[in-house]
Design a protein around this motif. Structure first.
Motif: not given
Length: 86
Positions: A20-21, A17, A25
């Motif tokens: 930034s994701d 992942e 999240r």
């Protein structure tokens, strides 16, 4: 419902992942925990010995960085265990 959604988001861990994701999240997870906090605090006020509510509040306080409240809830949980065993 808010608590469960926040917990699901906090514990999802897709392989590779992007940072930034992950941060997006975690921010979304935090917003769900913030929405769940007042209802769970009210539930705890109405039934202060309910262990699942205390466990959920402990997690919320940890995830929101409210360490004093988290430690207080840990002590209450330890006390509730002692009361049941006595």
């Amino acid at each position: 419902l808010y608590y469960n959604t926040g917990a699901d988001l906090a514990t999802q861990s897709p392989p590779n992942e992007p940072q930034s994701d992950y941060e997006a999240r975690m921010a979304k997870s935090k917003s769900y925990f913030e929405k769940a906090q007042p209802s769970l605090e009210k539930a705890h006020e109405l039934n202060p010995k309910d262990k699942p509510t205390m466990e959920s509040l402990k997690t919320i306080y940890y995830r929101l960085g409210l360490m004093d409240k988290m430690e207080e809830m840990k002590k209450k949980l330890a006390g509730s265990w002692f009361e049941r065993k006595s």
